[in-house]
Enzyme design. Structure first.
Site, mmCIF file in Angstrom:
data_model
loop_
_atom_site.group_PDB
_atom_site.id
_atom_site.type_symbol
_atom_site.label_atom_id
_atom_site.label_comp_id
_atom_site.label_asym_id
_atom_site.label_seq_id
_atom_site.Cartn_x
_atom_site.Cartn_y
_atom_site.Cartn_z
ATOM 1 N N SER A 1 0.826 -1.212 0.000
ATOM 2 C CA SER A 1 0.000 0.000 0.000
ATOM 3 C C SER A 1 0.852 1.249 0.000
ATOM 4 C CB SER A 1 -0.847 0.057 1.273
ATOM 5 O OG SER A 1 -1.590 -1.088 1.429
ATOM 6 N N GLU B 1 -4.009 0.250 -8.972
ATOM 7 C CA GLU B 1 -3.003 1.307 -9.152
ATOM 8 C C GLU B 1 -1.697 0.617 -9.580
ATOM 9 O OE1 GLU B 1 -2.436 3.193 -5.337
ATOM 10 O OE2 GLU B 1 -2.416 5.180 -6.212
ATOM 11 N N HIS C 1 -1.264 -2.563 -7.173
ATOM 12 C CA HIS C 1 -1.971 -2.245 -5.923
ATOM 13 C C HIS C 1 -3.480 -2.392 -6.109
ATOM 14 C CE1 HIS C 1 -3.052 0.907 -2.658
ATOM 15 N NE2 HIS C 1 -3.000 -0.298 -2.154
ATOM 16 N N ASN D 1 -3.731 6.235 -1.446
ATOM 17 C CA ASN D 1 -3.509 6.359 0.000
ATOM 18 C C ASN D 1 -2.945 7.716 0.407
ATOM 19 O OD1 ASN D 1 -4.576 3.972 1.021
ATOM 20 N ND2 ASN D 1 -2.825 2.826 0.241
HETATM 21 P P1 NAD Z 1 -3.357 -9.744 6.128
HETATM 22 O O1 NAD Z 1 -2.722 -9.494 7.446
HETATM 23 O O2 NAD Z 1 -4.836 -9.959 6.032
HETATM 24 O O3 NAD Z 1 -2.664 -11.038 5.429
HETATM 25 C C1 NAD Z 1 -1.283 -11.251 5.333
HETATM 26 C C2 NAD Z 1 -1.043 -12.757 5.130
HETATM 27 O O4 NAD Z 1 0.346 -12.972 4.830
HETATM 28 C C3 NAD Z 1 -1.343 -13.622 6.366
HETATM 29 O O5 NAD Z 1 -2.235 -14.671 5.994
HETATM 30 C C4 NAD Z 1 0.015 -14.179 6.775
HETATM 31 O O6 NAD Z 1 -0.049 -15.507 7.308
HETATM 32 C C5 NAD Z 1 0.744 -14.183 5.435
HETATM 33 N N1 NAD Z 1 2.209 -14.198 5.546
HETATM 34 C C6 NAD Z 1 3.010 -13.515 6.416
HETATM 35 N N2 NAD Z 1 4.317 -13.779 6.165
HETATM 36 C C7 NAD Z 1 4.334 -14.636 5.101
HETATM 37 C C8 NAD Z 1 5.395 -15.257 4.367
HETATM 38 N N3 NAD Z 1 6.674 -15.040 4.664
HETATM 39 N N4 NAD Z 1 5.061 -16.079 3.341
HETATM 40 C C9 NAD Z 1 3.753 -16.314 3.023
HETATM 41 N N5 NAD Z 1 2.710 -15.739 3.685
HETATM 42 C C10 NAD Z 1 3.005 -14.909 4.711
HETATM 43 O O7 NAD Z 1 -2.903 -8.536 5.197
HETATM 44 P P2 NAD Z 1 -3.725 -7.821 3.984
HETATM 45 O O8 NAD Z 1 -4.679 -6.837 4.549
HETATM 46 O O9 NAD Z 1 -4.201 -8.881 3.039
HETATM 47 O O10 NAD Z 1 -2.536 -6.963 3.308
HETATM 48 C C11 NAD Z 1 -1.572 -7.559 2.489
HETATM 49 C C12 NAD Z 1 -0.842 -6.487 1.705
HETATM 50 O O11 NAD Z 1 -1.783 -5.776 0.886
HETATM 51 C C13 NAD Z 1 -0.134 -5.432 2.568
HETATM 52 O O12 NAD Z 1 1.046 -5.035 1.915
HETATM 53 C C14 NAD Z 1 -1.146 -4.287 2.577
HETATM 54 O O13 NAD Z 1 -0.530 -3.043 2.802
HETATM 55 C C15 NAD Z 1 -1.704 -4.375 1.178
HETATM 56 N N6 NAD Z 1 -3.050 -3.801 0.984
HETATM 57 C C16 NAD Z 1 -3.997 -3.927 1.971
HETATM 58 C C17 NAD Z 1 -5.271 -3.389 1.768
HETATM 59 C C18 NAD Z 1 -6.337 -3.539 2.818
HETATM 60 O O14 NAD Z 1 -7.387 -2.866 2.713
HETATM 61 N N7 NAD Z 1 -6.162 -4.402 3.807
HETATM 62 C C19 NAD Z 1 -5.578 -2.728 0.555
HETATM 63 C C20 NAD Z 1 -4.592 -2.654 -0.446
HETATM 64 C C21 NAD Z 1 -3.318 -3.187 -0.214
#
Ligand code: NAD
Length: 286
Positions: A123, A156, A144, A194
């Protein structure tokens, strides 16, 4: 525009909110998917949330009845990163931590063909910085997606300083194959969405902290008064308060302007482990 071909197999690393949504959309658009997570419980949860989401879309008439089975058959849920060996695109979607993401990029260098593209769903972290963890920074690009991925049409696209025109062309075609609209952003903290959204969410927390209005009134005010589908506090709970905080920290550090200073109230919720919908409690209780 450079001539390019469609990807065949997509690897997704991280099966949380975003990774599972990206896997679902790839599968409904006919891609073979390898969804990877180190935590088997997270993969189980992803499978059931994808199934629930697909069934909901069928009941709304947005997908044909055979789609859930067909799509789930296209997704392999894997704990071993080596399963992504033959993918021509990998999308990293683990938590927002630069060292952990960098480590994934390093491992993918060893596993995948150097011609494969590596996308990151970060993000806020600099794509140029993340790409520096790879021996092949020209194949790294920001892809993104927005949350929830099956419902929000926008992606994005962010080039790092060394991202090649070929990587960009393949990525734009991929987004078109997913029927997603794209905007392009240069690689600066928060990119476009963002950079604009997070200061609004942060200000909503400051209005709450100063006791100017209740969370319910802030949200109702912004929904009714500015025609947004969700108020900023409910949206922050939905995104994850930890994710919001880390994006604000990146904006604050990266741009050096005090206007991006994270609200102490947001910080307090995160310190208490109240991260929003994913922990069943944030500002609101779920
Ligand atoms: P989340 O916490 O829901 O999920 C992250 C997952 O990654 C977990 O299931 C965890 O077990 C797994 N994980 C951690 N380390 C790992 C590894 N080494 N190998 C494999 N899996 C691993 O997070 P999210 O909300 O899905 O966010 C993920 C990414 O997307 C982040 O970079 C976040 O900034 C970005 N993002 C989030 C949103 C949002 O609204 N939540 C929107 C756009 C982008």
């Amino acid at each position: 525009m450079i001539e390019t071909t469609r990807f065949n197999q997509i690897g997704i690393i991280g099966s949380g909110q975003m990774g599972s949504g990206i896997a679902q959309v790839c599968a409904t658009h006919g891609f073979k998917v390898f969804l990877n997570d180190t935590n088997p419980n997270s993969l189980e949860k992803a499978k059931s949330s994808i199934e629930t989401s697909l069934n909901k879309l069928v009941s709304k008439g947005l997908l044909p009845v055979e789609s859930p089975k067909k799509s789930l058959d296209l997704i392999d849920f894997v704990t071993d990163l080596n399963s992504l060996k033959n993918c021509d695109l990998a999308i990293e979607a683990i938590h927002e931590n630069i060292d952990a993401k960098g480590e994934i990029l390093r491992k993918l260098d060893e596993i995948m063909d150097p011609a494969a593209v590596i996308g990151t769903n970060t993000s806020s972290i600099s794509i140029t910085k993340l790409a520096s963890y790879s021996l092949y920074p020209e194949r790294v690009i920001g892809i993104h997606f927005m949350n929830p991925v099956p419902l929000i049409n926008l992606v994005e696209i962010i080039n790092g300083l060394k991202t090649s025109p070929g990587t960009l062309a393949k990525t734009l075609l991929f987004c078109k194959n997913l029927s997603k609209e794209t905007i392009r952003s240069d690689d600066y903290p928060g990119f476009v969405i963002n950079r604009i959204l997070m200061p609004m969410i942060n200000e909503a927390f400051e209005v709450l902290r100063e006791g100017i209005a209740t969370a319910e009134d802030i949200d109702r005010g912004m929904k009714q008064g500015t025609n947004q589908p969700m108020g900023p506090i409910a949206l922050a709970d939905f995104i994850g308060l930890d994710t919001c905080l880390s994006i604000l920290e990146v904006l604050h550090r990266g741009l050096g302007d005090p206007k991006y200073r994270p609200s102490p109230l947001l910080q307090k919720y995160v310190n208490a482990g109240l991260l929003g919908r994913k922990t069943k409690q944030g500002v609101y209780t779920y």
